[in-house]
Design an enzyme around this catalytic site. Structure first.
Site, PDB file in Angstrom:
ATOM      1  N   ARG A  52     -53.822  40.506  71.541  1.00  0.00           N
ATOM      2  CA  ARG A  52     -53.602  40.592  70.132  1.00  0.00           C
ATOM      3  C   ARG A  52     -52.267  40.842  69.668  1.00  0.00           C
ATOM      4  O   ARG A  52     -51.637  40.230  69.114  1.00  0.00           O
ATOM      5  CB  ARG A  52     -54.668  41.405  69.511  1.00  0.00           C
ATOM      6  CG  ARG A  52     -54.591  41.380  67.863  1.00  0.00           C
ATOM      7  CD  ARG A  52     -55.438  41.895  67.075  1.00  0.00           C
ATOM      8  NE  ARG A  52     -55.495  43.255  67.207  1.00  0.00           N
ATOM      9  CZ  ARG A  52     -56.459  44.166  66.598  1.00  0.00           C
ATOM     10  NH1 ARG A  52     -57.410  43.780  65.847  1.00  0.00           N
ATOM     11  NH2 ARG A  52     -56.449  45.493  66.647  1.00  0.00           N
ATOM     12  N   LYS A 151     -51.239  41.440  63.234  1.00  0.00           N
ATOM     13  CA  LYS A 151     -51.285  43.167  62.891  1.00  0.00           C
ATOM     14  C   LYS A 151     -49.570  43.595  62.625  1.00  0.00           C
ATOM     15  O   LYS A 151     -49.152  44.288  63.679  1.00  0.00           O
ATOM     16  CB  LYS A 151     -51.746  43.736  64.261  1.00  0.00           C
ATOM     17  CG  LYS A 151     -52.382  44.990  63.682  1.00  0.00           C
ATOM     18  CD  LYS A 151     -53.525  45.766  64.631  1.00  0.00           C
ATOM     19  CE  LYS A 151     -53.870  46.899  64.384  1.00  0.00           C
ATOM     20  NZ  LYS A 151     -53.990  47.291  62.969  1.00  0.00           N
ATOM     21  N   GLU A 184     -62.058  42.330  53.831  1.00  0.00           N
ATOM     22  CA  GLU A 184     -62.039  43.356  54.574  1.00  0.00           C
ATOM     23  C   GLU A 184     -61.667  44.650  53.925  1.00  0.00           C
ATOM     24  O   GLU A 184     -61.350  44.629  52.729  1.00  0.00           O
ATOM     25  CB  GLU A 184     -61.236  43.112  56.003  1.00  0.00           C
ATOM     26  CG  GLU A 184     -59.530  43.082  55.650  1.00  0.00           C
ATOM     27  CD  GLU A 184     -58.695  42.737  57.101  1.00  0.00           C
ATOM     28  OE1 GLU A 184     -59.350  43.241  57.943  1.00  0.00           O
ATOM     29  OE2 GLU A 184     -57.849  42.557  56.742  1.00  0.00           O
TER      30      GLU A 184
END
Ligand code: PMP
Length: 291
Positions: A52, A151, A184
C-alpha cells in the site's frame, strides 16, 4: 532502554531524530505513511502495508529511496533495536527537503522515518462495551481531489473529523462521502451487521483500503458469514444489529451508539465479538516474524 528511530538510513535517538523545516512533509503534508502493528514479534500483514505504501508513492510520483525488501529489513531492524515485540510502527516517507515553493522537483531525496512505540488508543472499557460515535458534517475527500485510497501525510480532513468527534466527546466519528453515503471513520473503516449479513462500503465510496478491513473480510468469509461490499446510508447504520470499526491502531472495536441511537443491545454483538476473537488469533502469525 532508549528508543531508536530510523532516519534516512541511520538509527538515531529520539532527540537526534529531526527533519528540516524545509521538508515538504512539514510544509505541505507532501508524503505518505503507514501505521503497522507488531504482535509477539510478528509484523502483522507487513507485505500488505508495504504494498500500500509503494502504491501510494507511485500515485503521488514519490520515489522511495529503498526497495520494498530494503524497507522490510529497515522495519525489522528498527523493531529489533527497540526490543519491542508488541508495538506500533509509524513509517513515514515525505517528499524531503526542498524550498518554500511547493514544486516537488525541488526535493531531490525523500525522507524516510520509522518510529516504533507502544500504543493503546482506546481504554479497555471501550473494547468491552463499545464506543459511542457520531456522524459529522466534514465529508470524505472526493476521489478526484486527494483520493482517500492514498495514505497521504495530509490528514487535515481527518483531523477536522477528529475535532468534531472531540466536541461531541466521542472517540471516533463517521464521515459520509459527498453523495451522503457512509464512507469511514477518521482513521478506521466501518462495518455494519444486519440480519446476519455483514456490510462494508466499497472503497470507491471514499475509504482507505484498510488492511484490518481486508483481514476481517477474509475471516468473515472463512467463517461462512454473508458479506456484502455495498454502499449504505446513516439510516442503515442506525437500524443495524451491530456496528464496528476496524483499523491498525483501533483493531476491531464495537460501536454501541450512533448519533444518540443505541445499536442492537448497546454492547458488542455476537458477530463483532466472534470476528474480534478470530482477529486476535491471526495477528500473531499472519505477517513477517522478527523475533
Ligand atoms: N481509514 C483511514 C482514514 C485510516 O487512517 C485508517 C488507518 N490507517 C484506516 C481506515 C484503517 O486502515 P488499516 O486497517 O490499514 O489500519
Amino acid at each position: 532502554m532508549a528508543q531508536v528511530i530510523y532516519l534516512n538510513g541511520k538509527y538515531v535517538t529520539k532527540e537526534e531524530a529531526v527533519v528540516s523545516v524545509y521538508d515538504h512533509g512539514f510544509l505541505y503534508g507532501d508524503g505518505i505513511f503507514e501505521g503497522i502493528r507488531v504482535y509477539g514479534g510478528n509484523i502483522f500483514k507487513c507485505r500488505e502495508h508495504l504494498d500500500r505504501l509503494y502504491d501510494s508513492a507511485k500515485s503521488i510520483m514519490l520515489d522511495i529511496p529503498l526497495t520494498q525488501e530494503e524497507m522490510e529489513q529497515a522495519l525489522i531492524e528498527t523493531i529489533r533495536l527497540n526490543a519491542l515485540p508488541d508495538g506500533y510502527i509509524r513509517l513515514i516517507v515525505s517528499r524531503g527537503t526542498g524550498n518554500l515553493g511547493l514544486d516537488p522537483r525541488r526535493c531531490p531525496v525523500a525522507s524516510v522515518i520509522i518510529i516504533v512505540e507502544q500504543l493503546a488508543i482506546y481504554p479497555v472499557e471501550a473494547y468491552l462495551n463499545g464506543l459511542k460515535t457520531v456522524s459529522v458534517s466534514t465529508a470524505r475527500n472526493i476521489p478526484n481531489a486527494l483520493n482517500p485510497k492514498i495514505k497521504s501525510l495530509n490528514y487535515l480532513n481527518n483531523i477536522l473529523v477528529k475535532i468534531q468527534a472531540n466536541l461531541a466527546d466521542v472517540g471516533e466519528a463517521i464521515m459520509l462521502n459527498a453523495q451522503g453515503y457512509v464512507a469511514e471513520g477518521s482513521s478506521d473503516n466501518i462495518f455494519i451487521v444486519k440480519k446476519g449479513t455483514i456490510y462494508t462500503p466499497p472503497c470507491y465510496i471514499g475509504a482507505l483500503e484498510g488492511i484490518t478491513r481486508a483481514a476481517i473480510m477474509e475471516l468473515a468469509e472463512q467463517y461462512g458469514y454473508k458479506l456484502k461490499e455495498e454502499p449504505f446510508t446513516l439510516h442503515d447504520v442506525y437500524v443495524a444489529d451491530e456496528v464496528f470499526f476496524t483499523g491498525t491502531a483501533a483493531e476491531v472495536i464495537a460501536v454501541r451508539e450512533v448519533d444518540g441511537r443505541v445499536i442492537g443491545s448497546g454492547q458488542a454483538g455476537p458477530v463483532t465479538t466472534h470476528l474480534m476473537e478470530e482477529f486476535r488469533k491471526i495477528v500473531f502469525v499472519d505477517g513477517v516474524q522478527v523475533f
